[in-house]
Design an enzyme around this catalytic site. Structure first.
Site, PDB file in Angstrom:
ATOM      1  N   GLU A 157      32.611  41.357  40.867  1.00 14.73           N
ATOM      2  CA  GLU A 157      31.904  40.803  39.717  1.00 14.73           C
ATOM      3  C   GLU A 157      30.406  41.031  39.943  1.00 14.73           C
ATOM      4  O   GLU A 157      29.995  41.525  40.972  1.00 14.73           O
ATOM      5  CB  GLU A 157      32.196  39.306  39.596  1.00 14.73           C
ATOM      6  CG  GLU A 157      33.662  39.005  39.358  1.00 14.73           C
ATOM      7  CD  GLU A 157      33.942  37.512  39.122  1.00 14.73           C
ATOM      8  OE1 GLU A 157      33.313  36.666  39.772  1.00 14.73           O
ATOM      9  OE2 GLU A 157      34.789  37.215  38.270  1.00 14.73           O
ATOM     10  N   CYS A 204      33.883  28.677  47.849  1.00 16.21           N
ATOM     11  CA  CYS A 204      34.648  29.749  48.489  1.00 16.21           C
ATOM     12  C   CYS A 204      33.820  30.472  49.543  1.00 16.21           C
ATOM     13  O   CYS A 204      34.373  31.118  50.411  1.00 16.21           O
ATOM     14  CB  CYS A 204      35.119  30.737  47.431  1.00 16.21           C
ATOM     15  SG  CYS A 204      33.760  31.344  46.422  1.00 16.21           S
ATOM     16  N   ASN A 255      35.946  24.222  41.461  1.00 17.41           N
ATOM     17  CA  ASN A 255      34.894  23.857  42.429  1.00 17.41           C
ATOM     18  C   ASN A 255      33.479  24.007  41.888  1.00 17.41           C
ATOM     19  O   ASN A 255      32.615  23.195  42.173  1.00 17.41           O
ATOM     20  CB  ASN A 255      35.086  24.628  43.738  1.00 17.41           C
ATOM     21  CG  ASN A 255      34.902  26.114  43.568  1.00 17.41           C
ATOM     22  OD1 ASN A 255      35.316  26.686  42.559  1.00 17.41           O
ATOM     23  ND2 ASN A 255      34.292  26.742  44.528  1.00 17.41           N
ATOM     24  N   GLU A 309      39.214  37.051  42.220  1.00 17.71           N
ATOM     25  CA  GLU A 309      38.275  36.479  43.198  1.00 17.71           C
ATOM     26  C   GLU A 309      38.987  35.295  43.832  1.00 17.71           C
ATOM     27  O   GLU A 309      39.172  34.263  43.183  1.00 17.71           O
ATOM     28  CB  GLU A 309      36.995  36.011  42.486  1.00 17.71           C
ATOM     29  CG  GLU A 309      36.245  37.112  41.768  1.00 17.71           C
ATOM     30  CD  GLU A 309      35.624  38.134  42.709  1.00 17.71           C
ATOM     31  OE1 GLU A 309      35.422  37.818  43.892  1.00 17.71           O
ATOM     32  OE2 GLU A 309      35.362  39.249  42.247  1.00 17.71           O
TER      33      GLU A 309
HETATM   34  P1  NAD Z   1      44.046  27.602  41.590  1.00 21.59           P
HETATM   35  O1  NAD Z   1      44.492  28.976  41.930  1.00 21.59           O
HETATM   36  O2  NAD Z   1      44.986  26.489  41.796  1.00 21.59           O
HETATM   37  O3  NAD Z   1      43.607  27.516  40.061  1.00 21.59           O
HETATM   38  C1  NAD Z   1      42.614  28.352  39.514  1.00 21.59           C
HETATM   39  C2  NAD Z   1      42.864  28.484  38.024  1.00 21.59           C
HETATM   40  O4  NAD Z   1      44.076  29.196  37.834  1.00 21.59           O
HETATM   41  C3  NAD Z   1      43.018  27.161  37.291  1.00 21.59           C
HETATM   42  O5  NAD Z   1      42.416  27.263  36.015  1.00 21.59           O
HETATM   43  C4  NAD Z   1      44.527  27.033  37.177  1.00 21.59           C
HETATM   44  O6  NAD Z   1      44.943  26.240  36.105  1.00 21.59           O
HETATM   45  C5  NAD Z   1      44.916  28.488  36.956  1.00 21.59           C
HETATM   46  N1  NAD Z   1      46.309  28.803  37.268  1.00 21.59           N
HETATM   47  C6  NAD Z   1      47.120  28.215  38.171  1.00 21.59           C
HETATM   48  N2  NAD Z   1      48.359  28.767  38.110  1.00 21.59           N
HETATM   49  C7  NAD Z   1      48.303  29.728  37.163  1.00 21.59           C
HETATM   50  C8  NAD Z   1      49.270  30.649  36.633  1.00 21.59           C
HETATM   51  N3  NAD Z   1      50.537  30.661  37.041  1.00 21.59           N
HETATM   52  N4  NAD Z   1      48.866  31.495  35.680  1.00 21.59           N
HETATM   53  C9  NAD Z   1      47.591  31.499  35.253  1.00 21.59           C
HETATM   54  N5  NAD Z   1      46.652  30.636  35.683  1.00 21.59           N
HETATM   55  C10 NAD Z   1      47.002  29.769  36.635  1.00 21.59           C
HETATM   56  O7  NAD Z   1      42.685  27.382  42.389  1.00 21.59           O
HETATM   57  P2  NAD Z   1      41.815  26.064  42.445  1.00 21.59           P
HETATM   58  O8  NAD Z   1      42.501  25.092  43.344  1.00 21.59           O
HETATM   59  O9  NAD Z   1      41.420  25.664  41.084  1.00 21.59           O
HETATM   60  O10 NAD Z   1      40.495  26.623  43.162  1.00 21.59           O
HETATM   61  C11 NAD Z   1      40.315  26.674  44.533  1.00 21.59           C
HETATM   62  C12 NAD Z   1      40.497  28.091  45.039  1.00 21.59           C
HETATM   63  O11 NAD Z   1      39.600  28.970  44.359  1.00 21.59           O
HETATM   64  C13 NAD Z   1      40.156  28.233  46.501  1.00 21.59           C
HETATM   65  O12 NAD Z   1      41.134  29.025  47.125  1.00 21.59           O
HETATM   66  C14 NAD Z   1      38.819  28.970  46.492  1.00 21.59           C
HETATM   67  O13 NAD Z   1      38.539  29.735  47.643  1.00 21.59           O
HETATM   68  C15 NAD Z   1      38.968  29.831  45.293  1.00 21.59           C
HETATM   69  N6  NAD Z   1      37.675  30.272  44.795  1.00 21.59           N
HETATM   70  C16 NAD Z   1      37.324  31.588  44.958  1.00 21.59           C
HETATM   71  C17 NAD Z   1      36.081  32.035  44.537  1.00 21.59           C
HETATM   72  C18 NAD Z   1      35.661  33.471  44.675  1.00 21.59           C
HETATM   73  O14 NAD Z   1      34.688  33.862  44.056  1.00 21.59           O
HETATM   74  N7  NAD Z   1      36.357  34.280  45.466  1.00 21.59           N
HETATM   75  C19 NAD Z   1      35.213  31.131  43.926  1.00 21.59           C
HETATM   76  C20 NAD Z   1      35.600  29.804  43.795  1.00 21.59           C
HETATM   77  C21 NAD Z   1      36.842  29.381  44.227  1.00 21.59           C
END
Ligand code: NAD
Length: 479
Positions: free
Chosen positions: A460, A282, A150, A248
C-alpha cells in the site's frame, strides 16, 4: 447510539433487521448497536456502486481531488468529535486519537487527493518496429475494502482514499468491534459532495458481511488489513474468481538494539514501539533483542520506564495505556502471559489486569515485559497484539539476524546502531517489508507499505496503492 449502513448516500437499517452490540472497552458496557448486514445489504451496496461507477470513473482528476481534499478538511474541523468517538469505541487514549489517528485519516484523503493528480502512466517507443506503446491506468470498477479494529479510521481511510482517487466505487466494511468513526465518515463524505453510491459503508461480522463482500463475483478487488488467518481465508475464496488482492496481515516484529546506538533515544522509542496503542499496532516491536554487553543495563532502565506508564481511562489526558479493545482480546493476551510463565519466561513487570476506579469492568492490562531464554518459545513466535513484549540478549550480528528472521511473519523490523555497514548488511538480510533504523513508525505516505511471508501480499502507500486500485492496459500503435 444506533449505527446504520451508508448505502447510495443514505443511512439505512440492515434489511434482515439483525443487529450486534457495540461495547465500550473503557467500562465494558454496551453503548450502541450496529447492523449485522447480510448479503442482501452488500448486494444493495453493489447496485449503488455499480450505477455510480461510470460517472465517477469519468470525473476529472481535479474534481475527484477537490472532493477528497474537502473530506480531509472536514475531518480536521471535526477532529474533537472523531477523536472522542475513536477513543470511546476502541479504548485508545484520547491523546493518541487526537494526535495520530484522526489527523492521519485526514492526511490519507489529502495525500491521495493530491497524488492522483501526479499519477503518470508510461509510454514506450518500440524503436525498429515503428510502434509506440502507451499504458492506460483504468479504474477497476467496484472494489471492497475491509479493515481491522486497532487503528479504525486510520486504516479504513488508508484504503478508501486511494480507491476513490483512482476512480473506483467502494464497498467498505470497518471492523464490527470499532464501527463508530466509519459511520461518522459517511456524513462527512456527503457534506464534501461525494456523489451517492461512490462510497458505501456496510457494517457487520466478518463471517456474514465480510464474507458476502469477498464472495461477490463482481467486486473485482479486495484490499484487506487484518489477521493472517483471515487473510489466508480471503485468498482461498478470492483466488478462483481471480480478484485482485492486497493483504496486510499480522506481524511479530523484532526491535534489535546494538550497544553502539544512541541509548537515550533508543530507550524512549522502544517504550513507545512496545506499548503505543496498548501494543495493538501491527508494527509494534514485540520482540526486543539486546546486544549482551548492554543487556543488563537495558533491562533495568526499560523496566523502570515501563513501570512509569499510566494505565487509565482513555479520556484522561494523563493516560498512556488505555483499555484493550474487547474482553475476548484481553483474555487472549492474558492467556499468552500464562503460556510465557509455563514456558519458563520471567515476568519482569506487569502481567496483571488493572482495575481502574469507577470503571471496574473495563479491559485494562499492565504493560508487561517478559524475559525469555529461547527465541522459539510461543510468546516469541506468535502474534500477541497487546501490551506484552519479550526481551532477550544476543552475542553477534549473525545470531540476532537468524533469530529475527525465524518467525513466520515479516512485516517490519527496527534496528538501533550507528554502524553504517552493519545497517546496510542487516537491512538487506532482514525478512521484512519495512525497516526502521534509529527510529520507529516514522511514516512518509509516498513509501511502499506492506509485509513479506505471513505478513501479507502486495504494497500500500503512494503510487503502489494507486497501481493496486487500477488495471494497467497497454495500447500498441504501429505507425
Ligand atoms: P481480523 O482478521 O479478525 O478482522 C479484520 C477485518 O476482517 C474485520 O473487519 C473483520 O470483520 C473482517 N473479517 C473477518 N472474517 C472475515 C471473512 N471471513 N471475510 C471477510 N472479512 C472478514 O483482524 P482484527 O482482529 O480485526 O485485527 C487484528 C489483526 O490485524 C492483527 O493480526 C494485526 O497484526 C493485523 N493488522 C495488520 C496491519 C498491517 O498493515 N499489516 C495493520 C493493522 C492490523
Amino acid at each position: 447510539m444506533i449505527i446504520q449502513n451508508y448505502i447510495n448516500g443514505q443511512f439505512q437499517d440492515p434489511i434482515q433487521d439483525q443487529w450486534l452490540d457495540n461495547y465500550c472497552p473503557a467500562n465494558g458496557e454496551v453503548y450502541g448497536r450496529i447492523p449485522n448486514s447480510s448479503s442482501a445489504d452488500v448486494e444493495n451496496a453493489y447496485i449503488a456502486a455499480k450505477s455510480a461507477f461510470p460517472s465517477w470513473s469519468q470525473t476529472s482528476l481535479e474534481a475527484r481531488s477537490r472532493i477528497l481534499i474537502k473530506i480531509s478538511e472536514l475531518l480536521e474541523s471535526n477532529l474533537e468529535k472523531f477523536a472522542e468517538a475513536e477513543s470511546r469505541d476502541n479504548g485508545k487514549p484520547i491523546s493518541l486519537a487526537k494526535s495520530v489517528d484522526i489527523p492521519r485519516a485526514a492526511s490519507n484523503f489529502r495525500f491521495f487527493g493530491n497524488a492522483i493528480t501526479q499519477f503518470a502512466s508510461e509510454s514506450h517507443e518500440s524503436i525498429g518496429s515503428n510502434a509506440i506503446n502507451y499504458t492506460l491506468r483504468q479504474a477497476i470498477g467496484v472494489v471492497g475494502c475491509i479493515s481491522p479494529w486497532n487503528l479504525p479510521l486510520y486504516l479504513f481511510t488508508w484504503k478508501i482514499a486511494p480507491a476513490l482517487a483512482a476512480g473506483n466505487c467502494v464497498i467498505a466494511k470497518p471492523s464490527e468491534v470499532t464501527p463508530l468513526t466509519a459511520y461518522l465518515l459517511g456524513e462527512i463524505c456527503t457534506q464534501a459532495g461525494l456523489p451517492n453510491g461512490v462510497l458505501n459503508i456496510v457494517h457487520g461480522l466478518g463471517t456474514t458481511t465480510g464474507q458476502a463482500i469477498i464472495e461477490h463475483p463482481n467486486i473485482k478487488a479486495i484490499s484487506f488489513t487484518g489477521g493472517t488467518a483471515t487473510g489466508a481465508h480471503i485468498a482461498r475464496v478470492a483466488a478462483p474468481m481471480f480478484k485482485k488482492l492486497s493483504l496486510e496481515l499480522g506481524g511479530k516484529n523484532p526491535n534489535i538494539i546494538f550497544a553502539d546506538c544512541d541509548y537515550k533515544d533508543m530507550l524512549e522509542t522502544s517504550v513507545r514501539s512496545s506499548f503505543a496503542n496498548q501494543g495493538q499496532i501491527c508494527l509494534c516491536g514485540s520482540r526486543i533483542f539486546v546486544e549482551a554487553s548492554i543487556y543488563e543495563k537495558f533491562k533495568i532502565d526499560f523496566v523502570e520506564k515501563v513501570k512509569q506508564l499510566k494505565v487509565g481511562h482513555p479520556s484522561n489526558d494523563e493516560t498512556n495505556i488505555g483499555a484493550l479493545v474487547s474482553k475476548p482480546h484481553l483474555e487472549k493476551v492474558m492467556e499468552f502471559i500464562d503460556i510465557a510463565k509455563n514456558e519458563d519466561g520471567k515476568i519482569l513487570c506487569g502481567g496483571n489486569k488493572v482495575t481502574v476506579k469507577g470503571f471496574e469492568d473495563g479491559y485494562y492490562l499492565e504493560p508487561t515485559v517478559i524475559e525469555v531464554h529461547n527465541d522459539e518459545c510461543r510468546v516469541n513466535q506468535e502474534e500477541i497484539f497487546g501490551p506484552v513484549v519479550t526481551i532477550m540478549p544476543f552475542h553477534s550480528e549473525d545470531e540476532v539476524l537468524q533469530m529475527a528472521n525465524k518467525v513466520k511473519y515479516g512485516l517490519s523490523a527496527t534496528l538501533w546502531t550507528n554502524n553504517l555497514k552493519r545497517t546496510m548488511r542487516m537491512s538487506n538480510q532482514l525478512h521484512a517489508g519495512i525497516i526502521w533504523v534509529n527510529t520507529w513508525m516514522l511514516r512518509d505516505l509516498r513509501t511502499p507499505f506492506g509485509g513479506v511471508k505471513a505478513s501479507g501480499v502486495g504494497r500500500e502507500g503512494g503510487f503502489e496503492a494507486l497501481r493496486f486500485f487500477t488495471e494497467a492496459k497497454n495500447v500498441c500503435i504501429k505507425y
